[in-house]
Design a protein around this motif. Structure first.
Motif, mmCIF file in Angstrom:
data_model
loop_
_atom_site.group_PDB
_atom_site.id
_atom_site.type_symbol
_atom_site.label_atom_id
_atom_site.label_comp_id
_atom_site.label_asym_id
_atom_site.label_seq_id
_atom_site.Cartn_x
_atom_site.Cartn_y
_atom_site.Cartn_z
ATOM 1 N N LEU A 127 0.838 -1.201 0.000
ATOM 2 C CA LEU A 127 0.000 0.000 0.000
ATOM 3 C C LEU A 127 0.876 1.255 0.000
ATOM 4 O O LEU A 127 0.790 2.097 0.885
ATOM 5 C CB LEU A 127 -0.927 -0.026 1.216
ATOM 6 C CG LEU A 127 -1.956 -1.172 1.204
ATOM 7 C CD1 LEU A 127 -2.632 -1.301 2.554
ATOM 8 C CD2 LEU A 127 -2.976 -0.962 0.096
ATOM 9 N N SER A 128 1.711 1.361 -1.007
ATOM 10 C CA SER A 128 2.634 2.489 -1.111
ATOM 11 C C SER A 128 2.400 3.261 -2.401
ATOM 12 O O SER A 128 1.837 2.743 -3.373
ATOM 13 C CB SER A 128 4.083 1.980 -1.095
ATOM 14 O OG SER A 128 4.344 1.187 -2.254
ATOM 15 N N LYS A 129 2.859 4.507 -2.425
ATOM 16 C CA LYS A 129 2.755 5.320 -3.634
ATOM 17 C C LYS A 129 3.534 4.687 -4.781
ATOM 18 O O LYS A 129 3.117 4.754 -5.936
ATOM 19 C CB LYS A 129 3.293 6.728 -3.364
ATOM 20 C CG LYS A 129 2.444 7.572 -2.425
ATOM 21 C CD LYS A 129 3.055 8.955 -2.266
ATOM 22 C CE LYS A 129 2.257 9.803 -1.294
ATOM 23 N NZ LYS A 129 2.857 11.171 -1.136
ATOM 24 N N GLU A 130 4.667 4.076 -4.446
ATOM 25 C CA GLU A 130 5.497 3.448 -5.481
ATOM 26 C C GLU A 130 4.737 2.326 -6.179
ATOM 27 O O GLU A 130 4.816 2.186 -7.408
ATOM 28 C CB GLU A 130 6.785 2.900 -4.853
ATOM 29 C CG GLU A 130 7.772 3.956 -4.367
ATOM 30 C CD GLU A 130 7.331 4.612 -3.059
ATOM 31 O OE1 GLU A 130 7.841 5.709 -2.752
ATOM 32 O OE2 GLU A 130 6.489 4.038 -2.346
ATOM 33 N N HIS A 131 3.999 1.550 -5.398
ATOM 34 C CA HIS A 131 3.234 0.460 -5.984
ATOM 35 C C HIS A 131 2.090 1.001 -6.847
ATOM 36 O O HIS A 131 1.787 0.459 -7.911
ATOM 37 C CB HIS A 131 2.694 -0.449 -4.886
ATOM 38 C CG HIS A 131 2.257 -1.795 -5.388
ATOM 39 N ND1 HIS A 131 1.685 -2.733 -4.573
ATOM 40 C CD2 HIS A 131 2.306 -2.367 -6.618
ATOM 41 C CE1 HIS A 131 1.403 -3.826 -5.270
ATOM 42 N NE2 HIS A 131 1.763 -3.621 -6.518
ATOM 43 N N VAL A 132 1.472 2.072 -6.395
ATOM 44 C CA VAL A 132 0.401 2.701 -7.179
ATOM 45 C C VAL A 132 0.919 3.107 -8.555
ATOM 46 O O VAL A 132 0.245 2.920 -9.577
ATOM 47 C CB VAL A 132 -0.171 3.933 -6.442
ATOM 48 C CG1 VAL A 132 -1.089 4.753 -7.357
ATOM 49 C CG2 VAL A 132 -0.928 3.500 -5.194
ATOM 50 N N ALA A 146 -7.322 4.142 -9.407
ATOM 51 C CA ALA A 146 -8.459 4.521 -10.246
ATOM 52 C C ALA A 146 -8.732 6.028 -10.237
ATOM 53 O O ALA A 146 -9.115 6.597 -11.259
ATOM 54 C CB ALA A 146 -9.709 3.765 -9.797
ATOM 55 N N VAL A 147 -8.528 6.664 -9.082
ATOM 56 C CA VAL A 147 -8.909 8.077 -8.953
ATOM 57 C C VAL A 147 -7.850 8.994 -9.565
ATOM 58 O O VAL A 147 -6.674 8.634 -9.645
ATOM 59 C CB VAL A 147 -9.139 8.443 -7.476
ATOM 60 C CG1 VAL A 147 -10.258 7.589 -6.893
ATOM 61 C CG2 VAL A 147 -7.872 8.262 -6.643
ATOM 62 N N ASP A 148 -8.298 10.179 -9.986
ATOM 63 C CA ASP A 148 -7.360 11.162 -10.554
ATOM 64 C C ASP A 148 -7.034 12.269 -9.562
ATOM 65 O O ASP A 148 -6.490 13.310 -9.939
ATOM 66 C CB ASP A 148 -7.916 11.756 -11.852
ATOM 67 C CG ASP A 148 -9.159 12.616 -11.621
ATOM 68 O OD1 ASP A 148 -9.687 12.611 -10.491
ATOM 69 O OD2 ASP A 148 -9.605 13.274 -12.577
ATOM 70 N N ASP A 149 -7.354 12.021 -8.294
ATOM 71 C CA ASP A 149 -7.087 12.984 -7.226
ATOM 72 C C ASP A 149 -5.976 12.412 -6.343
ATOM 73 O O ASP A 149 -6.199 11.460 -5.591
ATOM 74 C CB ASP A 149 -8.368 13.197 -6.409
ATOM 75 C CG ASP A 149 -8.195 14.194 -5.278
ATOM 76 O OD1 ASP A 149 -7.043 14.486 -4.889
ATOM 77 O OD2 ASP A 149 -9.211 14.675 -4.751
ATOM 78 N N PRO A 150 -4.754 12.948 -6.408
ATOM 79 C CA PRO A 150 -3.633 12.411 -5.626
ATOM 80 C C PRO A 150 -3.904 12.363 -4.125
ATOM 81 O O PRO A 150 -3.477 11.421 -3.444
ATOM 82 C CB PRO A 150 -2.472 13.361 -5.949
ATOM 83 C CG PRO A 150 -2.837 13.951 -7.275
ATOM 84 C CD PRO A 150 -4.325 14.080 -7.260
ATOM 85 N N LYS A 151 -4.604 13.385 -3.611
ATOM 86 C CA LYS A 151 -4.891 13.405 -2.177
ATOM 87 C C LYS A 151 -5.822 12.263 -1.791
ATOM 88 O O LYS A 151 -5.638 11.627 -0.749
ATOM 89 C CB LYS A 151 -5.509 14.746 -1.784
ATOM 90 C CG LYS A 151 -4.525 15.908 -1.836
ATOM 91 C CD LYS A 151 -5.167 17.196 -1.347
ATOM 92 C CE LYS A 151 -4.168 18.347 -1.362
ATOM 93 N NZ LYS A 151 -4.774 19.621 -0.901
ATOM 94 N N LEU A 152 -6.818 12.007 -2.626
ATOM 95 C CA LEU A 152 -7.733 10.897 -2.343
ATOM 96 C C LEU A 152 -7.007 9.563 -2.465
ATOM 97 O O LEU A 152 -7.220 8.656 -1.660
ATOM 98 C CB LEU A 152 -8.919 10.944 -3.316
ATOM 99 C CG LEU A 152 -9.932 9.789 -3.197
ATOM 100 C CD1 LEU A 152 -10.498 9.697 -1.787
ATOM 101 C CD2 LEU A 152 -11.049 9.970 -4.222
ATOM 102 N N SER A 153 -6.132 9.458 -3.443
ATOM 103 C CA SER A 153 -5.347 8.235 -3.614
ATOM 104 C C SER A 153 -4.512 7.948 -2.367
ATOM 105 O O SER A 153 -4.505 6.827 -1.850
ATOM 106 C CB SER A 153 -4.434 8.373 -4.844
ATOM 107 O OG SER A 153 -3.682 7.193 -5.045
ATOM 108 N N ASP A 154 -3.836 8.979 -1.867
ATOM 109 C CA ASP A 154 -3.029 8.812 -0.655
ATOM 110 C C ASP A 154 -3.906 8.474 0.545
ATOM 111 O O ASP A 154 -3.527 7.644 1.388
ATOM 112 C CB ASP A 154 -2.252 10.097 -0.363
ATOM 113 C CG ASP A 154 -1.136 10.344 -1.364
ATOM 114 O OD1 ASP A 154 -0.825 9.415 -2.139
ATOM 115 O OD2 ASP A 154 -0.580 11.460 -1.364
#
Length: 210
Positions: free
Chosen positions: A112-117, A187-195
């Protein structure tokens, strides 16, 4: 007395080694195609992975494909198996490199990391391809299912309640939460929501004291 024709010993030796070299070359080519396919399906999906593009990516001609696979579905099955094996091996390696009591937390934080996303091509094929799976050929689904079971087993073995009643169910919930959170974060295009999705899943799965 008749004259018998026989190959010189050196020629026999050379032919034997030529056959072995040809077999090794064919195996290496096959592996190159499967490696390229395992990345391609995670990047572009099953339906977005064409034979022509795949062979081009592997540096080979389109016509050579059927020397290695009976069908496109056979290739996709091998690619699904390879992608799943890579993900399972990565998860097991991350868990093994941590202290036993922190193995699950290390695995979850890596997953569950940004790198994996940002790296679906090299990441978990379940998150990248899960929604496409019901429409795939039986051999593709069979290969993917086998690796999904292995992934769940890796998660289960790192859990504090491993071996106790309910441990398998706990692992199922953990794995499903991991995959679902990663799918939504991508899936989302909102970085804050993704995080926020990643952090919420981690908060739920990893104890505050870990």
């Amino acid at each position: 007395m008749g004259c018998r024709f026989a190959f010189p010993a050196k020629l026999k030796y050379d032919k034997h080694h030529m056959k072995k070299a040809a077999a090794r070359s064919r195996e290496a080519t096959h592996e190159r195609i499967v490696d390229a396919a395992a990345r391609a399906i995670r990047r572009s999906g099953y339906d977005g992975t064409s034979v022509a593009d795949l062979m081009k990516e592997a540096g080979l001609t389109h016509g050579g494909f059927y020397a290695h696979f009976a069908s496109r579905e056979a290739m996709l099955a091998e690619a699904a198996d390879r992608a799943g094996a890579e993900a399972v091996a990565t998860s097991a390696r991350i868990a093994a490199s941590a202290l036993p009591e922190r193995a699950l937390q290390s695995l979850l934080r890596a997953y569950l990391s940004k790198e994996h996303v940002k790296s679906p091509e090299m990441g978990c094929p379940v998150a990248a391809l899960g929604s496409e799976m019901p429409r795939q050929a039986p051999e593709v689904r069979r290969a993917a299912t086998r690796r999904i079971k292995e992934m769940i087993d890796v998660v289960a073995r790192q859990s504090p309640d491993w071996g106790q009643p309910g441990a398998h169910e706990h692992a199922l919930v953990t794995a499903a939460t991991m995959v679902g959170a990663l799918v939504m974060a991508r899936a989302v295009d909102d970085p804050k929501l993704s995080d926020a999705l990643l952090k919420a899943a981690l908060k739920h799965l990893v104890p505050a004291s870990a």
